[in-house]
Design an enzyme around this catalytic site. Structure first.
Site, PDB file in Angstrom:
ATOM      1  N   GLY A  63       0.812  -1.215   0.000  1.00  0.00           N
ATOM      2  CA  GLY A  63       0.000   0.000   0.000  1.00  0.00           C
ATOM      3  C   GLY A  63       0.844   1.261   0.000  1.00  0.00           C
ATOM      4  O   GLY A  63       2.042   1.243  -0.291  1.00  0.00           O
ATOM      5  N   CYS A  64       0.197   2.365   0.379  1.00  0.00           N
ATOM      6  CA  CYS A  64       0.760   3.695   0.138  1.00  0.00           C
ATOM      7  C   CYS A  64       1.955   4.082   1.022  1.00  0.00           C
ATOM      8  O   CYS A  64       2.624   5.061   0.738  1.00  0.00           O
ATOM      9  CB  CYS A  64      -0.339   4.740   0.291  1.00  0.00           C
ATOM     10  SG  CYS A  64      -1.575   4.651  -1.017  1.00  0.00           S
ATOM     11  N   PHE A  65       2.222   3.338   2.086  1.00  0.00           N
ATOM     12  CA  PHE A  65       3.381   3.703   2.924  1.00  0.00           C
ATOM     13  C   PHE A  65       4.688   3.149   2.373  1.00  0.00           C
ATOM     14  O   PHE A  65       5.772   3.497   2.828  1.00  0.00           O
ATOM     15  CB  PHE A  65       3.192   3.240   4.383  1.00  0.00           C
ATOM     16  CG  PHE A  65       3.080   1.739   4.563  1.00  0.00           C
ATOM     17  CD1 PHE A  65       4.208   0.928   4.517  1.00  0.00           C
ATOM     18  CD2 PHE A  65       1.843   1.141   4.794  1.00  0.00           C
ATOM     19  CE1 PHE A  65       4.110  -0.452   4.688  1.00  0.00           C
ATOM     20  CE2 PHE A  65       1.728  -0.234   4.970  1.00  0.00           C
ATOM     21  CZ  PHE A  65       2.871  -1.034   4.911  1.00  0.00           C
ATOM     22  N   ALA A  66       4.608   2.256   1.374  1.00  0.00           N
ATOM     23  CA  ALA A  66       5.754   1.408   1.026  1.00  0.00           C
ATOM     24  C   ALA A  66       6.901   2.123   0.320  1.00  0.00           C
ATOM     25  O   ALA A  66       7.999   1.578   0.226  1.00  0.00           O
ATOM     26  CB  ALA A  66       5.289   0.223   0.185  1.00  0.00           C
ATOM     27  N   PHE A 115       2.468   7.067   4.317  1.00  0.00           N
ATOM     28  CA  PHE A 115       1.282   6.739   5.128  1.00  0.00           C
ATOM     29  C   PHE A 115       0.465   5.691   4.385  1.00  0.00           C
ATOM     30  O   PHE A 115       0.277   5.801   3.174  1.00  0.00           O
ATOM     31  CB  PHE A 115       0.381   7.970   5.327  1.00  0.00           C
ATOM     32  CG  PHE A 115       1.110   9.232   5.677  1.00  0.00           C
ATOM     33  CD1 PHE A 115       1.782   9.353   6.887  1.00  0.00           C
ATOM     34  CD2 PHE A 115       1.131  10.309   4.801  1.00  0.00           C
ATOM     35  CE1 PHE A 115       2.455  10.520   7.211  1.00  0.00           C
ATOM     36  CE2 PHE A 115       1.801  11.485   5.115  1.00  0.00           C
ATOM     37  CZ  PHE A 115       2.468  11.588   6.322  1.00  0.00           C
TER      38      PHE A 115
END
Length: 389
Positions: A163-166, A373
């Site tokens: 997801g978007c934190f990666a 995040f």
């Protein structure tokens, strides 16, 4: 006889991990946000849902996005009507697309990064590949190794469904690999294709509609290594410190589930509030040891999950509007490309810093922060030091 500690010492790099090159790529199909609601409701046969379309139009207008890039063209969607229905079984069709397109787009970005790096690809020792788009065996890391013609004994790490934190996760892992393996050169690739999440609108699942207004496709690649070779390798940023944390009381804030209908995702309305509430603690942990408490004195790279997150972080920390300029620029031009976003922002920042004649790659400043995040709610923090231009 050599001792274990002597071997260990010899295995480690001397200096910190540095970003030595950055490359980015997007599909050819560019989508203008202003006209996207008309296209989206037409292609999904949903034009009769007038009120929902008006709601979607407002989401797009407030998104601060001008354009996005998407693998899914009108032609592809017409050939695959199951993708256009809400929650129709369509996983096979989606998988067939992404298992090819994710490594292909990743290759485009990687070729650019390798060219800037200036070293032969045979010197790549490690590969980190990250995508939220599709799962396969052997994975996208294997496919990219073949596409690029990397050595068969490159050490590979495949990260699916992060997801978007990666974007922060891959930097954290690359830092540890580079600093603990003398001479290591790590190719990092984040490649994201929204074919897994695209679907028609529904009155009952508005958070899906939010995603349709925000997400775009893109891939970014970096070369990371310690102890740059003089005259050949030119560092862009130095990675100084990293952390990952799960925000307290945030369970269910962002989650995604792979189903027969593709990847579905759910988000709570208060995601911007949860992020802004926890950002100060993350900054204190990162910058107190450096004696930095003025967060306007550092450069900023934050995952642009949406404009509300950036607005609330700015408000909470009393940041000047220019602090998020590079972040907002990437959101405006590309939308939310999940893990690849922060790497695009790194690229945007170093290019703009050079173009504007500033002293360092970090908008003329020495220290900076990169935040990711995403699901959990998970926060990744990376402390960066810029390099003199």
């Amino acid at each position: 006889m050599v001792s274990v500690s002597e071997i260990r010492q010899a295995q480690r790099a001397e200096g910190p991990a540095t970003i030595l090159a950055i490359g980015t790529a997007n599909p050819a199909n560019k989508v203008e946000q202003a006209t996207y609601p008309d296209f989206y409701f037409k292609i999904t046969n949903s034009e009769h849902k007038v009120e929902l379309k008006e709601k979607f139009q407002r989401m797009c207008d407030k998104s601060m996005i001008k354009s996005r890039y998407m693998y899914l063209t009108e032609e592809i969607l017409k050939e695959n009507p199951s993708l256009c229905e809400y929650m129709a079984p369509s996983l096979d069709a989606r998988q067939d697309m992404v298992v090819v397109e994710v490594p292909r787009l990743g290759k485009e970005a990687a070729v650019k990064a390798i060219k800037e790096w200036g070293q032969p690809k045979s010197k790549i020792t490690h590969l980190i590949f990250c995508t939220t788009s599709g799962v396969d065996m052997p994975g996208a890391d294997y496919q990219l190794t073949k596409l690029l013609g990397l050595r068969p004994y490159v050490k590979r790490y495949m990260m699916y469904q992060q997801g978007c934190f990666a974007g922060g996760t891959v930097l954290r892992l690359a830092k540890d690999l580079a600093e603990n393996n003398k001479g290591a050169r790590v190719l990092v690739v984040c490649s994201e294709v929204t074919a897994v999440t695209f679907r028609g609108p529904s009155d009952t699942h508005l958070d899906s509609l939010v995603g349709q207004a925000l997400f775009g496709d893109g891939a970014a690649a970096l070369i990371v290594g310690s102890d740059p070779v003089p005259e050949i390798e030119k560092p862009i940023f130095v990675m100084v410190w990293t952390a990952q944390t799960i925000a307290p009381d945030s369970e269910g804030a962002i989650d995604g589930h792979l189903r027969e209908a593709g990847l579905t995702f759910h988000l709570l309305k208060d995601v911007p509030g949860i992020v802004s509430k926890n950002i100060d603690k993350a900054l204190v942990e990162a910058f107190q040891p450096l004696g930095i408490s003025d967060y306007n004195s550092i450069f900023w790279i934050a995952h642009p999950g949406g404009p509300a997150i950036l607005d609330q972080v700015e408000q909470k920390l009393a940041l000047k509007p220019e602090k998020m300029k590079a972040t907002r620029e990437v959101l405006s031009e590309y939308g939310n490309m999940s893990s690849a976003c922060v790497l695009f922002i790194l690229d945007e920042m170093r290019k703009k810093s050079t173009k504007d004649g500033l002293k360092t790659t970090g908008e003329g400043l020495d220290w900076g922060v990169l935040f990711g995040f995403g699901p959990g709610l998970t926060i990744e923090t990376v402390v960066l030091h810029s390099v003199a231009i």
